[in-house]
Design a protein around this motif. Structure first.
Motif, PDB file in Angstrom:
ATOM      1  N   ILE A 296      32.043  21.084  47.868  1.00 15.97           N
ATOM      2  CA  ILE A 296      31.726  20.484  49.165  1.00 15.97           C
ATOM      3  C   ILE A 296      30.685  19.389  48.963  1.00 15.97           C
ATOM      4  O   ILE A 296      29.566  19.649  48.510  1.00 15.97           O
ATOM      5  N   ILE A 297      31.057  18.168  49.320  1.00 16.27           N
ATOM      6  CA  ILE A 297      30.125  17.039  49.234  1.00 16.27           C
ATOM      7  C   ILE A 297      29.398  16.846  50.561  1.00 16.27           C
ATOM      8  O   ILE A 297      28.229  16.454  50.594  1.00 16.27           O
ATOM      9  N   TYR A 298      30.076  17.156  51.666  1.00 22.18           N
ATOM     10  CA  TYR A 298      29.458  17.067  52.988  1.00 22.18           C
ATOM     11  C   TYR A 298      30.242  17.968  53.927  1.00 22.18           C
ATOM     12  O   TYR A 298      31.480  17.994  53.886  1.00 22.18           O
ATOM     13  N   ALA A 299      29.541  18.740  54.762  1.00 23.37           N
ATOM     14  CA  ALA A 299      30.199  19.621  55.723  1.00 23.37           C
ATOM     15  C   ALA A 299      29.423  19.624  57.027  1.00 23.37           C
ATOM     16  O   ALA A 299      28.214  19.395  57.056  1.00 23.37           O
ATOM     17  N   LYS A 300      30.144  19.899  58.113  1.00 25.77           N
ATOM     18  CA  LYS A 300      29.517  20.141  59.409  1.00 25.77           C
ATOM     19  C   LYS A 300      29.079  21.591  59.426  1.00 25.77           C
ATOM     20  O   LYS A 300      29.880  22.498  59.203  1.00 25.77           O
ATOM     21  N   GLU A 301      27.793  21.813  59.713  1.00 22.73           N
ATOM     22  CA  GLU A 301      27.234  23.161  59.643  1.00 22.73           C
ATOM     23  C   GLU A 301      27.424  23.938  60.947  1.00 22.73           C
ATOM     24  O   GLU A 301      27.298  23.382  62.038  1.00 22.73           O
ATOM     25  N   TYR A 302      27.690  25.234  60.780  1.00 21.43           N
ATOM     26  CA  TYR A 302      27.725  26.174  61.905  1.00 21.43           C
ATOM     27  C   TYR A 302      27.079  27.485  61.473  1.00 21.43           C
ATOM     28  O   TYR A 302      27.133  27.861  60.303  1.00 21.43           O
ATOM     29  N   ASP A 303      26.517  28.201  62.434  1.00 24.17           N
ATOM     30  CA  ASP A 303      26.014  29.556  62.180  1.00 24.17           C
ATOM     31  C   ASP A 303      25.843  30.251  63.523  1.00 24.17           C
ATOM     32  O   ASP A 303      24.782  30.236  64.129  1.00 24.17           O
TER      33      ASP A 303
ATOM     34  N   PHE B  14      40.924  30.023  60.649  1.00 22.11           N
ATOM     35  CA  PHE B  14      40.982  31.367  61.217  1.00 22.11           C
ATOM     36  C   PHE B  14      39.759  32.175  60.805  1.00 22.11           C
ATOM     37  O   PHE B  14      39.445  32.291  59.625  1.00 22.11           O
ATOM     38  N   ASP B  15      39.078  32.746  61.796  1.00 23.65           N
ATOM     39  CA  ASP B  15      37.873  33.540  61.565  1.00 23.65           C
ATOM     40  C   ASP B  15      38.042  34.848  62.322  1.00 23.65           C
ATOM     41  O   ASP B  15      37.779  34.929  63.524  1.00 23.65           O
ATOM     42  N   SER B  16      38.510  35.875  61.614  1.00 25.70           N
ATOM     43  CA  SER B  16      38.838  37.132  62.285  1.00 25.70           C
ATOM     44  C   SER B  16      37.609  37.782  62.911  1.00 25.70           C
ATOM     45  O   SER B  16      37.696  38.378  63.988  1.00 25.70           O
ATOM     46  N   THR B  17      36.448  37.651  62.267  1.00 25.94           N
ATOM     47  CA  THR B  17      35.234  38.256  62.826  1.00 25.94           C
ATOM     48  C   THR B  17      34.910  37.666  64.187  1.00 25.94           C
ATOM     49  O   THR B  17      34.603  38.386  65.145  1.00 25.94           O
ATOM     50  N   GLY B  18      34.974  36.342  64.274  1.00 27.69           N
ATOM     51  CA  GLY B  18      34.701  35.701  65.552  1.00 27.69           C
ATOM     52  C   GLY B  18      35.718  36.074  66.612  1.00 27.69           C
ATOM     53  O   GLY B  18      35.360  36.391  67.751  1.00 27.69           O
ATOM     54  N   LEU B  19      37.000  36.079  66.259  1.00 30.32           N
ATOM     55  CA  LEU B  19      38.045  36.357  67.236  1.00 30.32           C
ATOM     56  C   LEU B  19      38.027  37.819  67.678  1.00 30.32           C
ATOM     57  O   LEU B  19      38.233  38.124  68.859  1.00 30.32           O
ATOM     58  N   VAL B  20      37.803  38.742  66.760  1.00 24.02           N
ATOM     59  CA  VAL B  20      37.740  40.157  67.113  1.00 24.02           C
ATOM     60  C   VAL B  20      36.566  40.430  68.043  1.00 24.02           C
ATOM     61  O   VAL B  20      36.661  41.229  68.982  1.00 24.02           O
ATOM     62  N   ASN B  21      35.456  39.727  67.807  1.00 24.41           N
ATOM     63  CA  ASN B  21      34.253  39.955  68.615  1.00 24.41           C
ATOM     64  C   ASN B  21      34.131  39.004  69.805  1.00 24.41           C
ATOM     65  O   ASN B  21      33.145  39.049  70.532  1.00 24.41           O
ATOM     66  N   GLY B  22      35.115  38.154  69.986  1.00 25.66           N
ATOM     67  CA  GLY B  22      35.123  37.295  71.157  1.00 25.66           C
ATOM     68  C   GLY B  22      34.034  36.244  71.162  1.00 25.66           C
ATOM     69  O   GLY B  22      33.385  36.002  72.192  1.00 25.66           O
ATOM     70  N   ARG B  23      33.818  35.592  70.010  1.00 27.20           N
ATOM     71  CA  ARG B  23      32.797  34.553  69.944  1.00 27.20           C
ATOM     72  C   ARG B  23      33.220  33.498  68.934  1.00 27.20           C
ATOM     73  O   ARG B  23      34.162  33.690  68.171  1.00 27.20           O
ATOM     74  N   ASP B  24      32.508  32.369  68.950  1.00 26.01           N
ATOM     75  CA  ASP B  24      32.775  31.337  67.952  1.00 26.01           C
ATOM     76  C   ASP B  24      32.357  31.812  66.569  1.00 26.01           C
ATOM     77  O   ASP B  24      31.642  32.817  66.425  1.00 26.01           O
ATOM     78  N   GLY B  25      32.796  31.075  65.556  1.00 26.08           N
ATOM     79  CA  GLY B  25      32.630  31.538  64.191  1.00 26.08           C
ATOM     80  C   GLY B  25      31.470  30.922  63.446  1.00 26.08           C
ATOM     81  O   GLY B  25      30.690  30.133  63.991  1.00 26.08           O
ATOM     82  N   ASP B  26      31.365  31.279  62.167  1.00 28.79           N
ATOM     83  CA  ASP B  26      30.246  30.876  61.315  1.00 28.79           C
ATOM     84  C   ASP B  26      30.640  29.874  60.236  1.00 28.79           C
ATOM     85  O   ASP B  26      29.768  29.301  59.587  1.00 28.79           O
ATOM     86  N   TYR B  27      31.926  29.682  60.001  1.00 29.46           N
ATOM     87  CA  TYR B  27      32.332  28.849  58.871  1.00 29.46           C
ATOM     88  C   TYR B  27      31.967  27.386  59.107  1.00 29.46           C
ATOM     89  O   TYR B  27      32.126  26.857  60.209  1.00 29.46           O
ATOM     90  N   ASN B  28      31.496  26.727  58.053  1.00 33.06           N
ATOM     91  CA  ASN B  28      31.279  25.287  58.098  1.00 33.06           C
ATOM     92  C   ASN B  28      32.622  24.564  58.009  1.00 33.06           C
ATOM     93  O   ASN B  28      33.623  25.127  57.563  1.00 33.06           O
TER      94      ASN B  28
END
Length: 544
Positions: free
Chosen positions: A296-303, A391-405
């Motif tokens: 990864i040279i550049y990514a949009k961050e999420y958490d 696809f972020d199963s943790t976010g979808l199962v818990n009904g929230r946005d995800g953590d992946y950049n």
């Protein structure tokens, strides 16, 4: 990680025409935590740090968060792919999507999307201009190295914004200093070639200087690095070489040379360069989840978990039918949370069917998927192919946005920029060497083609390697070529002149020759901007 440090202050700025005297007050649609006017700001090290952190969350990075008019629509990053017909918005409940599918490329249908892009780019430019103007004045508050680094970060993001702006709109007003009053605000459009020269000057200074560290993105705390500046400049040169400026051999050479600086710099590498598996630990699954890899040279961050700054691509990764899935206890597999499941960016059949049968990227749960097994071991089948890369199963199962950049620039792209620049300037053996590094990782044999066939192979590789990283529209614009099928599961595509190409999904499920007129490769100048700025006299050709 800068997410926990950000305080976006309301710095007085003027973006362009109708954006006058608006506030620098965006952080993922949140209000600023404190507010200062310009005369109060740039007094402390904290002020400077806040302004620099703000560069990462407005402007071009913010396109990963905005849509057209709210609701269940494609994000701004997806608009080019939907325009191309190579990706489909299944909901079709917005003017932009329907006009794009029906080929009604008029101002009324595209004005609101153009306005959002234009405004966000100039927000990014305005933030960058304030950093560039003020960071060097903080002697006694910041040490010289920090001032120079902040200046370099400002120049990177200004270049990034102008690069996106000139690709999307052509000639645009050039604003290189912060506005603190309404004097002189009405700027004429600067020729696109001069915008490119301005971008080049900014990026050369920081790519060849010492203000930025020669580190990988994550090794530098996810702040701007020298390889980031070099990579962006390689992208700029590649686009400059093609249409509409047609810089040709000179700029293909520059693109290859700059890409090779990243390659020889030694800070970045492919994950699993000798070949990856087709399992859940593959390179492509690591790319999806990593916050440490030097690919990864550049990514949009999420958490979302720690800072409530979430990645909402997950709900766009899978169709609404998945909301009806029940596990063995008759409970819903996924919760809606603040969003609903819908596929706003469905891959076209021509893309899915063009992967070679042994290409790992086309296999299940690499970039795309057809089935999902829930926690109770019940397997569900999608009505449409989903986007596994989001696809972020943790976010979808818990009904929230995800953590992946979200990756924005990867090392694989740098290898393919070098390959294309070299191939187009007659250095085919070296070009194949870089191309085949990407192919080898995907499980493919070495490419041996030359001439036009080699160029076609490189373009196909870009589409197959970055299907969900929003490269295809820029590739169509700069090459004026469009991918057509060239044998099912063959690993090939036939890149055909746009004017005579069989354009996909115009409307959905229908192939129509010449469905994308050349004028649609640029967005219209937003009507609000033309009305507010008397110096914006001429609309982009073809937009009536």
């Amino acid at each position: 990680m800068k997410l926990h440090k950000i305080h976006i202050v309301a710095i007085l700025f003027l973006g362009a025409s109708s954006m006058l005297l608006s506030s620098c007050n965006k952080f993922l649609e949140e209000n600023p935590l404190d507010t200062k006017v310009a005369t109060q700001f740039w007094k402390t090290a904290s002020d400077a740090k806040s302004a620099v952190n703000g560069l990462y969350f407005g402007g071009v990075p913010y396109l990963h968060n905005i849509d057209v008019d709210g609701g269940w629509t494609p994000k701004a990053t997806m608009w080019g792919g939907v325009m191309s017909g190579l990706f489909v918005d299944k909901r079709k409940d917005r003017t932009f999507t329907n006009a794009s599918e029906n080929g009604t490329f008029n101002i009324e249908s595209f004005n609101s999307t153009a306005q959002k892009l234009w405004s966000e780019y100039y927000i990014g430019i305005s933030r960058a201009n304030f950093v560039i103007a003020n960071a060097p004045k903080m002697a006694g508050v910041l040490d010289e190295a920090t001032m120079n680094n902040y200046l370099a970060q400002g120049k990177f993001f200004r270049a990034l914004a102008y690069f996106s702006l000139v690709k999307d709109f052509g000639d645009v007003p050039l604003i290189s200093e912060p506005y603190t009053s309404t004097e002189g605000i009405f700027k004429e459009r600067t020729p696109a070639v001069d915008i490119y020269k301005f971008i080049e000057k900014d990026l050369l200074e920081i790519a060849e200087g010492s203000a930025l560290p020669n580190k990988a993105f994550y090794d530098n705390g996810a702040y701007v690095t020298k390889p980031m500046a070099q990579s962006l400049l390689a992208q700029v040169y590649l686009q400059w070489a093609g249409a509409p400026l047609n810089g040709g051999i000179e700029y293909y050479t520059k693109a290859a040379d700059m890409a090779k600086k990243v390659i020889t710099g030694g800070q970045h590498a492919l994950i699993d360069p000798n070949g990856t598996t087709n399992g859940r630990n593959s390179a492509f699954n690591i790319i999806k989840t990593t916050k440490s890899s030097n690919e990864i040279i550049y990514a949009k961050e999420y958490d979302m978990t720690n800072f409530n700054v979430g990645n909402s691509y997950a709900v766009r990764s899978i169709g609404a039918d998945a909301f009806q899935w029940k596990d063995t206890s008759n409970k819903n597999v996924f919760k809606p949370g603040g969003d609903v499941l819908y596929n706003a960016y469905l891959p076209s059949n021509i893309l899915i069917n063009s992967y070679a049968s042994n290409d790992i990227r086309g296999m299940e749960k690499q970039f795309f998927f057809r089935e999902f097994t829930d926690a109770t071991k019940l397997t569900h089948t999608l009505n449409n192919i989903g986007n596994w890369a989001w696809f972020d199963s943790t976010g979808l199962v818990n009904g929230r946005d995800g953590d992946y950049n979200m990756p924005i620039i990867r090392y694989a792209e740098i290898l393919l920029i070098a390959a294309e620049g070299l191939a187009r300037t007659g250095q085919e053996a070296e070009a194949r060497g870089y191309l085949n590094q990407v192919r080898k990782r995907a499980g493919l044999t070495d490419e041996t083609a030359s001439g036009s066939a080699l160029i076609q192979s490189i373009l196909t590789e870009r589409f197959h390697e970055f299907p969900l990283e929003f490269k295809i529209w820029d590739d169509i614009r700069r090459t004026r070529l469009y991918p057509e099928e060239d044998g099912a599961r063959s690993g090939r595509l036939k890149w055909t002149p746009l004017a005579s190409a069989k354009i996909q999904n115009k409307p959905e499920g229908v192939v129509k020759v010449g469905a994308i007129p050349e004028h649609a490769l640029l967005w219209p100048i937003p009507l609000r901007e033309m009305q507010a700025n008397p110096s914006l006299k001429n609309q982009n050709p073809g937009w009536n």
